[in-house]
Design an enzyme around this catalytic site. Structure first.
Site, mmCIF file in Angstrom:
data_model
loop_
_atom_site.group_PDB
_atom_site.id
_atom_site.type_symbol
_atom_site.label_atom_id
_atom_site.label_comp_id
_atom_site.label_asym_id
_atom_site.label_seq_id
_atom_site.Cartn_x
_atom_site.Cartn_y
_atom_site.Cartn_z
ATOM 1 N N GLY A 130 180.027 99.892 44.431
ATOM 2 C CA GLY A 130 181.607 100.296 44.288
ATOM 3 C C GLY A 130 182.447 99.518 45.260
ATOM 4 N N CYS A 131 183.713 99.445 45.186
ATOM 5 C CA CYS A 131 184.683 98.811 46.145
ATOM 6 C C CYS A 131 184.222 97.859 46.850
ATOM 7 C CB CYS A 131 185.100 99.949 46.902
ATOM 8 S SG CYS A 131 186.688 99.659 47.982
ATOM 9 N N PHE A 132 183.949 96.530 46.167
ATOM 10 C CA PHE A 132 183.295 95.537 46.741
ATOM 11 C C PHE A 132 184.217 94.925 48.029
ATOM 12 C CE2 PHE A 132 184.808 92.689 42.873
ATOM 13 C CZ PHE A 132 186.213 93.112 43.153
ATOM 14 N N TRP A 133 185.313 95.417 48.309
ATOM 15 C CA TRP A 133 186.190 94.880 49.296
ATOM 16 C C TRP A 133 185.614 95.416 50.499
ATOM 17 C CZ3 TRP A 133 191.305 97.134 46.967
ATOM 18 C CH2 TRP A 133 191.715 96.421 46.056
ATOM 19 N N HIS A 138 184.223 102.491 52.034
ATOM 20 C CA HIS A 138 183.070 102.004 52.682
ATOM 21 C C HIS A 138 183.324 102.456 54.231
ATOM 22 C CE1 HIS A 138 182.234 100.611 48.889
ATOM 23 N NE2 HIS A 138 181.065 100.802 48.920
#
Length: 167
Positions: free
Chosen positions: A10-13, A153
């Site tokens: 999720g949320c690759f940033w 994250h």
């Protein structure tokens, strides 16, 4: 010698911002992986997950160490969800590039499940790496350009994955 790892959490940033800082990580790029659409984009990524491709020096950081950090920074026990992000794009996935990576992934997941560090069992999918479609320029290096941008994250403090006792 460089090895390649492909992960989705999720949320690759947020994953890119944290993983790129690890000693031995040589390069990262975010994109779409684990799905069915050719030339995937943010607006059209079909069943792909938001993922990260990591090039690393296995003499400086092992694949196991990358996976331990991966499990420290995202929640592998929630299906299709990370933080407020919901949907299959935000699933947890390990896309292995060799039999050794596959075995390491299975062993690491067994250790995570045995550890009790997460409230539920790991739901991370483990599949062979397929196509990786690089995300658009505005998604690359996002938190370096926008330090207070959105992320879900975070390294859990004092989180250390123990290994199971030998059977």
């Amino acid at each position: 010698m460089t090895e390649r790892a492909v992960l989705a959490g999720g949320c690759f940033w947020g994953m890119q911002d944290l993983i790129r800082k690890l000693p031995g990580v040589e390069a990262t790029r975010v994109g779409y992986t684990g799905g069915d659409v050719a030339n995937a984009t943010y607006r059209n990524h079909g069943s792909h997950a938001e993922g990260i491709e990591i090039l690393f020096d296995p003499a400086k950081i092992s694949y196991r160490q990358l996976l331990e950090f991966f499990f420290q920074i995202h929640d592998p026990s929630t299906r299709d969800r990370q933080g407020n992000d919901r949907g299959t794009s935000y699933r947890s996935g390990i896309y292995y590039t060799s039999d050794a990576q596959h075995q390491t992934a299975l062993e690491t997941i067994a250790d995570v499940d045995a550890s009790g560090l997460w409230p539920g069992k790991v739901v991370t999918e483990v599949k062979p790496a397929g196509d990786f479609w690089q995300a658009e320029p505005e998604h690359q290096d996002y938190l370096e350009r926008i330090p207070n941008g959105y992320t879900c994250h975070f390294p859990r403090p004092n989180w250390v994955l123990p290994r199971r006792a030998a059977e």
